[in-house]
Design a protein around this motif. Structure first.
Motif, PDB file in Angstrom:
ATOM      1  N   ASP A 343       0.800  -1.223   0.000  1.00  0.00           N
ATOM      2  CA  ASP A 343       0.000   0.000   0.000  1.00  0.00           C
ATOM      3  C   ASP A 343       0.834   1.274   0.000  1.00  0.00           C
ATOM      4  O   ASP A 343       0.352   2.336  -0.409  1.00  0.00           O
ATOM      5  CB  ASP A 343      -0.939   0.012   1.217  1.00  0.00           C
ATOM      6  N   ILE A 344       2.061   1.198   0.463  1.00  0.00           N
ATOM      7  CA  ILE A 344       2.907   2.400   0.528  1.00  0.00           C
ATOM      8  C   ILE A 344       3.938   2.422  -0.590  1.00  0.00           C
ATOM      9  O   ILE A 344       4.907   3.175  -0.535  1.00  0.00           O
ATOM     10  CB  ILE A 344       3.590   2.510   1.904  1.00  0.00           C
ATOM     11  N   GLY A 345       3.752   1.585  -1.623  1.00  0.00           N
ATOM     12  CA  GLY A 345       4.624   1.623  -2.783  1.00  0.00           C
ATOM     13  C   GLY A 345       5.967   0.950  -2.586  1.00  0.00           C
ATOM     14  O   GLY A 345       6.950   1.367  -3.205  1.00  0.00           O
ATOM     15  N   MET A 346       6.038  -0.083  -1.761  1.00  0.00           N
ATOM     16  CA  MET A 346       7.287  -0.794  -1.505  1.00  0.00           C
ATOM     17  C   MET A 346       7.214  -2.208  -2.084  1.00  0.00           C
ATOM     18  O   MET A 346       6.188  -2.887  -1.985  1.00  0.00           O
ATOM     19  CB  MET A 346       7.581  -0.859  -0.009  1.00  0.00           C
ATOM     20  N   VAL A 347       8.323  -2.643  -2.676  1.00  0.00           N
ATOM     21  CA  VAL A 347       8.465  -3.999  -3.207  1.00  0.00           C
ATOM     22  C   VAL A 347       9.433  -4.757  -2.301  1.00  0.00           C
ATOM     23  O   VAL A 347      10.495  -4.238  -1.941  1.00  0.00           O
ATOM     24  CB  VAL A 347       8.986  -3.979  -4.656  1.00  0.00           C
ATOM     25  N   ARG A 348       9.088  -5.989  -1.940  1.00  0.00           N
ATOM     26  CA  ARG A 348       9.918  -6.804  -1.049  1.00  0.00           C
ATOM     27  C   ARG A 348      10.774  -7.787  -1.843  1.00  0.00           C
ATOM     28  O   ARG A 348      10.251  -8.519  -2.692  1.00  0.00           O
ATOM     29  CB  ARG A 348       9.046  -7.558  -0.040  1.00  0.00           C
ATOM     30  N   TYR A 349      12.055  -7.803  -1.543  1.00  0.00           N
ATOM     31  CA  TYR A 349      12.994  -8.770  -2.122  1.00  0.00           C
ATOM     32  C   TYR A 349      13.411  -9.711  -0.991  1.00  0.00           C
ATOM     33  O   TYR A 349      13.877  -9.252   0.062  1.00  0.00           O
ATOM     34  CB  TYR A 349      14.212  -8.060  -2.718  1.00  0.00           C
ATOM     35  N   ARG A 350      13.264 -11.006  -1.221  1.00  0.00           N
ATOM     36  CA  ARG A 350      13.507 -11.990  -0.167  1.00  0.00           C
ATOM     37  C   ARG A 350      14.610 -12.963  -0.584  1.00  0.00           C
ATOM     38  O   ARG A 350      14.729 -13.340  -1.764  1.00  0.00           O
ATOM     39  CB  ARG A 350      12.228 -12.778   0.137  1.00  0.00           C
ATOM     40  N   ALA A 351      15.361 -13.395   0.425  1.00  0.00           N
ATOM     41  CA  ALA A 351      16.361 -14.448   0.215  1.00  0.00           C
ATOM     42  C   ALA A 351      15.730 -15.804   0.527  1.00  0.00           C
ATOM     43  O   ALA A 351      14.707 -15.897   1.202  1.00  0.00           O
ATOM     44  CB  ALA A 351      17.572 -14.207   1.107  1.00  0.00           C
ATOM     45  N   ARG A 352      16.360 -16.880   0.028  1.00  0.00           N
ATOM     46  CA  ARG A 352      15.890 -18.227   0.366  1.00  0.00           C
ATOM     47  C   ARG A 352      16.257 -18.551   1.811  1.00  0.00           C
ATOM     48  O   ARG A 352      17.342 -18.198   2.284  1.00  0.00           O
ATOM     49  CB  ARG A 352      16.529 -19.248  -0.559  1.00  0.00           C
ATOM     50  N   LYS A 353      15.381 -19.232   2.491  1.00  0.00           N
ATOM     51  CA  LYS A 353      15.654 -19.622   3.872  1.00  0.00           C
ATOM     52  C   LYS A 353      16.851 -20.571   3.941  1.00  0.00           C
ATOM     53  O   LYS A 353      17.683 -20.480   4.853  1.00  0.00           O
ATOM     54  CB  LYS A 353      14.424 -20.286   4.495  1.00  0.00           C
ATOM     55  N   ALA A 354      16.957 -21.451   2.964  1.00  0.00           N
ATOM     56  CA  ALA A 354      18.088 -22.391   2.948  1.00  0.00           C
ATOM     57  C   ALA A 354      19.410 -21.659   2.791  1.00  0.00           C
ATOM     58  O   ALA A 354      20.417 -22.034   3.412  1.00  0.00           O
ATOM     59  CB  ALA A 354      17.898 -23.402   1.820  1.00  0.00           C
ATOM     60  N   ASP A 355      19.411 -20.592   1.960  1.00  0.00           N
ATOM     61  CA  ASP A 355      20.652 -19.823   1.782  1.00  0.00           C
ATOM     62  C   ASP A 355      21.037 -19.109   3.072  1.00  0.00           C
ATOM     63  O   ASP A 355      22.220 -19.064   3.439  1.00  0.00           O
ATOM     64  CB  ASP A 355      20.463 -18.804   0.659  1.00  0.00           C
TER      65      ASP A 355
END
Length: 457
Positions: A343-355
């Motif tokens: 809603d506030i114009g943010m995109v989430r980039y996530r790492a793999r849990k295994a990494d």
């Protein structure tokens, strides 16, 4: 021997020339060259009746108001007394020696009536801007914007906690407050309700952001040309950061529409460095933002910040200090999907849990989370542009030029004595700010453009 004046007798006839008794170096002589009120009567004609007795000359009232704001005479009652006694003021107001000074109540009636309904004071300010442009005091290349708190005419110890407790029929300022509840520069600037609301001027914001005890205040927003510190536009707003940003956008748009001014760069402090504001400047207006980026990604617990992660623009992903990739989605889809924007114009980039589980740097990266995530604004390109500009020599120059708008606010409060408003409501603040800005521009013209040399006799 000590002399003594005796036999004092008034002369029967006097030969007195008011023009000769106003010094050539007087400020009003310099200002008078730039006061153009030729279109005033045509502007006000629809607001006067064709019947009845002639009113007080509106040009006289405007000239008297300019005297008051140029010399810091805030009281209209005192202004009438000063104009009555001061020869230079009489000369500027075209009163001569025997002209009658209007009663102070005349100003209140016309300010809340014809002047406000016709937008006359806004037109007066615009006239000074056009004259500054004609005299080539406005370069149009670099603008600076800022806001300053001006205390309202409301006692800080009187207040109610909800707008439902206000009586809209009791005060003019209450009705004006209810009219601007949906205005992005006032009531709709923030969903946060103020702690207290003034019953006499509810549009004034309860704030302590000036560093002292909390007071009711408005914000005077200035947009200036940094070449000669000419005020290009002025706008009142409530005393919150979001309203100041809205006022800045309005002033930039209005300066382009009214005066065809399109600056190359805008100078401001970090309060204007939000992602939305920077994107608006860069993508919609084509203006370089010489503004510090408003960024809350800095961490104080010793873990990696967003700046420690490298962004790969071509592949649209982040690379962590351990060499692992953070993506918007860890799965590949046959059909390309739009990025998951919140809603506030943010995109989430996530790492793999295994990494992250296998990484030796996890304790310094995400010790309390199963995997690291990075937030990136959809306007990050404009933010990166502002960051790059901040490394240039031109940005250092802009930081120095920004002080010019702060000096104008200091002049407004110390010399013109507008540290507290006398009129109430958003319209009252607008009227006072327009008159004060017009007076500052006239004083600037008088200072920078010398008086013509007298013709030889």
């Amino acid at each position: 021997m000590m002399g003594e004046q005796t036999n004092v007798q008034d002369a029967l006839f006097y030969e007195f020339n008011l023009e000769r008794h106003v010094p050539a170096s007087h400020l009003l002589r310099s200002i008078d060259r730039f006061v153009d009120l030729s279109g005033l009567r045509a502007h006000l004609k629809p607001f006067y009746s064709e019947l009845g007795r002639p009113s007080v000359d509106p040009e006289l009232m405007i000239r008297m108001l300019l005297v008051g704001y140029c010399f810091g005479i805030r009281s209209e009652r005192r202004l009438c007394e000063e104009v009555h006694l001061n020869l230079a003021y009489r000369w500027f107001c075209r009163l001569g020696l025997e002209g009658d000074v209007p009663d102070h109540s005349t100003f209140s009636k016309n300010r809340h009536g014809r002047f406000r309904d016709s937008g006359l004071l806004r037109e007066l300010f615009e006239t000074t801007v056009r004259r500054c442009i004609a005299e080539r005091l406005v370069g149009g290349e670099g603008f600076a914007v800022d806001a300053s708190l001006i205390r309202a005419d409301a006692h800080r110890q009187n207040g109610v906690k909800a707008k439902e407790e206000l009586d809209p029929s009791a005060k003019r300022a209450v009705a004006e407050y209810l009219a601007v509840l949906d205005d992005a520069a006032f009531g709709a600037a923030t969903p946060v309700e103020p702690k207290f609301i003034s019953p006499v001027d509810p549009a004034a914001r309860w704030t302590a952001s000036w560093g002292g005890p909390a007071v009711y205040a408005y914000c005077a927003n200035y947009l200036i040309d940094v070449e000669h510190a000419v005020i290009v536009d002025v706008e009142p707003s409530t005393a919150v950061r979001q309203a100041e940003v809205t006022a800045a956008k309005r002033m930039i748009e209005r300066s382009h529409d009214d005066h065809n001014l399109w600056p190359e760069r805008l100078i401001a402090d970090a309060g204007y460095g939000s992602a939305e504001m920077l994107a608006w400047l860069v993508h919609e207006r084509g203006i370089e933002p010489h503004i510090p980026v408003f960024d809350k990604s800095e961490r104080r617990d010793g873990t990696f910040e967003r700046a420690d992660f490298e962004y790969d623009r071509e592949r649209d992903l982040y690379v962590c200090p351990g060499g692992r990739e953070l993506r918007q989605r860890q799965r590949n889809f046959t059909n390309e999907r739009p990025p998951p924007v919140d809603d506030i114009g943010m995109v989430r980039y996530r790492a793999r849990k295994a990494d992250c589980d296998a990484c030796a740097l996890k304790a310094r990266c995400c010790p309390k989370a199963p995997a690291r995530k990075i937030l990136r604004s959809i306007h990050e390109g404009a933010r990166d542009m502002a960051r790059n500009i901040a490394t240039t020599d031109a940005y250092v120059v802009s930081r120095r030029q920004r002080k010019k708008v702060e000096m104008l606010f200091a002049h407004l409060k110390r010399i013109l004595r507008l540290d507290r408003l006398r009129l109430r409501g958003p319209n009252g603040a607008k009227d006072e700010f327009h008159l004060a800005a017009a007076a500052q521009n006239l004083r600037k013209l008088a200072k920078l453009i010398p008086m013509p040399e007298p013709m030889p006799v």
